[in-house]
Write a protein that holds these residues in place. Structure first.
Motif, PDB file in Angstrom:
ATOM      1  N   GLU A  18      -0.269  -4.025 -32.224  1.00 36.93           N
ATOM      2  CA  GLU A  18      -0.281  -4.680 -30.919  1.00 36.93           C
ATOM      3  C   GLU A  18      -1.321  -4.005 -30.027  1.00 36.93           C
ATOM      4  O   GLU A  18      -1.486  -2.791 -30.072  1.00 36.93           O
ATOM      5  CB  GLU A  18       1.094  -4.599 -30.252  1.00 36.93           C
ATOM      6  N   ARG A  19      -2.018  -4.814 -29.236  1.00 34.09           N
ATOM      7  CA  ARG A  19      -2.956  -4.252 -28.279  1.00 34.09           C
ATOM      8  C   ARG A  19      -3.029  -5.144 -27.058  1.00 34.09           C
ATOM      9  O   ARG A  19      -2.751  -6.348 -27.119  1.00 34.09           O
ATOM     10  CB  ARG A  19      -4.337  -4.065 -28.895  1.00 34.09           C
ATOM     11  N   THR A  20      -3.414  -4.559 -25.950  1.00 32.24           N
ATOM     12  CA  THR A  20      -3.502  -5.278 -24.690  1.00 32.24           C
ATOM     13  C   THR A  20      -4.932  -5.761 -24.467  1.00 32.24           C
ATOM     14  O   THR A  20      -5.883  -4.984 -24.627  1.00 32.24           O
ATOM     15  CB  THR A  20      -3.070  -4.387 -23.507  1.00 32.24           C
TER      16      THR A  20
ATOM     17  N   VAL B  22      -0.399 -14.369 -29.286  1.00 30.51           N
ATOM     18  CA  VAL B  22      -0.219 -13.680 -28.011  1.00 30.51           C
ATOM     19  C   VAL B  22       1.271 -13.691 -27.677  1.00 30.51           C
ATOM     20  O   VAL B  22       1.934 -14.730 -27.779  1.00 30.51           O
ATOM     21  CB  VAL B  22      -1.012 -14.363 -26.883  1.00 30.51           C
ATOM     22  N   LYS B  23       1.810 -12.547 -27.287  1.00 35.68           N
ATOM     23  CA  LYS B  23       3.214 -12.453 -26.953  1.00 35.68           C
ATOM     24  C   LYS B  23       3.559 -13.314 -25.743  1.00 35.68           C
ATOM     25  O   LYS B  23       2.834 -13.328 -24.749  1.00 35.68           O
ATOM     26  CB  LYS B  23       3.597 -10.992 -26.662  1.00 35.68           C
TER      27      LYS B  23
ATOM     28  N   PHE C  93      -7.440  -8.522 -21.866  1.00 36.58           N
ATOM     29  CA  PHE C  93      -7.503  -9.240 -20.598  1.00 36.58           C
ATOM     30  C   PHE C  93      -8.180 -10.586 -20.857  1.00 36.58           C
ATOM     31  O   PHE C  93      -9.322 -10.629 -21.328  1.00 36.58           O
ATOM     32  CB  PHE C  93      -8.270  -8.425 -19.562  1.00 36.58           C
TER      33      PHE C  93
ATOM     34  N   PRO D  40      -3.566  -9.407 -18.134  1.00 33.86           N
ATOM     35  CA  PRO D  40      -3.238  -8.570 -19.290  1.00 33.86           C
ATOM     36  C   PRO D  40      -2.262  -9.289 -20.222  1.00 33.86           C
ATOM     37  O   PRO D  40      -1.225  -9.784 -19.788  1.00 33.86           O
ATOM     38  CB  PRO D  40      -2.605  -7.319 -18.668  1.00 33.86           C
ATOM     39  N   GLN D  41      -2.613  -9.339 -21.499  1.00 35.05           N
ATOM     40  CA  GLN D  41      -1.782  -9.996 -22.498  1.00 35.05           C
ATOM     41  C   GLN D  41      -1.697  -9.106 -23.736  1.00 35.05           C
ATOM     42  O   GLN D  41      -2.606  -8.328 -24.020  1.00 35.05           O
ATOM     43  CB  GLN D  41      -2.375 -11.364 -22.876  1.00 35.05           C
ATOM     44  N   THR D  42      -0.607  -9.243 -24.454  1.00 36.21           N
ATOM     45  CA  THR D  42      -0.401  -8.452 -25.671  1.00 36.21           C
ATOM     46  C   THR D  42      -0.601  -9.334 -26.886  1.00 36.21           C
ATOM     47  O   THR D  42       0.089 -10.346 -27.061  1.00 36.21           O
ATOM     48  CB  THR D  42       1.016  -7.847 -25.707  1.00 36.21           C
ATOM     49  N   THR D  43      -1.564  -8.958 -27.717  1.00 35.21           N
ATOM     50  CA  THR D  43      -1.804  -9.691 -28.960  1.00 35.21           C
ATOM     51  C   THR D  43      -1.174  -8.934 -30.124  1.00 35.21           C
ATOM     52  O   THR D  43      -1.074  -7.701 -30.114  1.00 35.21           O
ATOM     53  CB  THR D  43      -3.305  -9.884 -29.216  1.00 35.21           C
TER      54      THR D  43
END
Length: 350
Positions: A142-144, A298-299, A146, A160-163
């Motif tokens: 997982e990484r953040t 994307v979460k 933009f 900011p989104q978590t993939t």
């Protein structure tokens, strides 16, 4: 440790076939009397893996039996978790949320199947088989980032989104039935516990042995410890090959060490085996987790109106070295690319 203690012919292979054949398929507990012989056999194979000289203690079986029983009972509980196989095929990439999330493109699926020499060998040996069952192992990352996002109907920049990405795909233990694959998974879990215990024994030796500062001995210990940790950290490591590498390093250590100093550590080795196998929940966990992901991985928050899919994941943890997402899969023969197709794909990148 014997090199054959992790293959299908004897040792772990023979004893665990009896255990996990019942464990993963029927899920039914055996009566204590029926388990007695199995506990003794497993105890011996664990001891042979961790420290064969423990056999010098005449009561080692009685002392270790409660711990081995605890691990058997716990693994039986894990074996009851429902893990239905998913079809590993290009046609599943669209409708199946897990397959869609695991692979970036539908074409990645036959590429994975084609890289598996074990799968090719299975189909070559079983000419009439139309599919194979296997265990798929992956790492979840997982990484953040933009990126633009719709919030309350308004497009907002740099949100900011978590993939979530799945990497390091490995196909393990292809077989004709799901029961055979589950059995092999159980063998690998027990082997990882034994290797985890051996790593702790080596660390204790390193700290307590009076000659631990001897450079030659220290180098051998470090090499053996690295082999063990590599095995614990890789669920896809070939158990037989790993066992032979550990065996070679261990023989070097046996020749370099004073036998008296090694014998002095037997009680400590017994205690470490008791600790690991007596408390399996500290060292092995198989958890079901739920992920809400968009089609771009994307979460998404649960309950969000944004289109997304819900994934039910099984995450395996063994010690501190291994954490992987696992899934049982069905691999159709029709999805396996011909060897010439793989060569053609490789030439495009040369």
């Amino acid at each position: 440790m014997r090199a054959d203690s992790v293959d299908g012919g004897s040792g772990f292979g023979q004893a665990l076939a009896a255990l996990f054949g019942r464990l993963w398929s029927s899920g039914a507990d055996e009566e204590p009397d029926q388990d007695r012989g199995l506990v003794a056999e497993l105890t011996d194979t664990i001891v042979d893996t961790v420290e064969p000289r423990v056999r010098a203690r005449g009561d080692y079986r009685e002392r270790l039996a409660p711990s081995v029983r605890a691990t058997i009972a716990y693994l039986r509980e894990l074996g009851r978790l429902p893990l239905d196989p998913v079809p590993l095929a290009r046609a599943s990439w669209g409708p199946d949320p897990c397959i869609n999330a695991f692979f970036g493109r539908a074409e990645d699926i036959p590429a994975l199947l084609g890289r598996s020499q074990e799968l090719r060998a299975f189909f070559e040996t079983n000419a009439m088989a139309t599919e194979a069952f296997a265990l798929l192992g992956m790492q979840r990352e997982e990484r953040t980032v933009f990126a633009p996002s719709m919030e309350n109907g308004v497009l907002t920049q740099d949100v900011p989104q978590t993939t979530v990405n799945f990497t390091g795909h490995r196909l393990l233990s292809p077989a004709a039935s799901l029961e055979q694959v589950r059995e092999e998974a159980g063998k690998r879990l027990m082997l990882r516990l034994a290797q985890l215990t051996l790593a702790r024994v080596l660390e204790a030796d390193e700290q307590g042995a009076p000659d631990a500062q001897h450079k030659h001995l220290q180098a051998i210990r470090s090499r053996l410890l690295k082999q063990v940790r590599d095995g614990v950290g890789s669920f896809s490591e070939d158990p037989t090959v790993l066992a032979r590498r550990i065996e070679r390093a261990r023989l070097d250590l046996d020749h370099a060490m004073d036998p008296k100093s090694r014998l002095a550590t037997l009680d400590g080795s017994l205690a470490l085996i008791e600790e690991v196998f007596g408390h399996p929940t500290k060292h092995v966990a198989l958890e079901r987790t739920q992920l809400h992901l968009s089609r771009m991985n994307v979460k998404v928050k649960p309950g969000s109106a944004e289109p997304h899919q819900v994934l039910q994941l099984a995450e395996l943890r063994v010690g501190e070295q291994l954490k992987a997402v696992i899934a049982f899969v069905r691999c159709p023969r029709s999805e396996l690319p011909a060897r010439k197709d793989l060569l053609a794909q490789a030439e495009r990148f040369l």
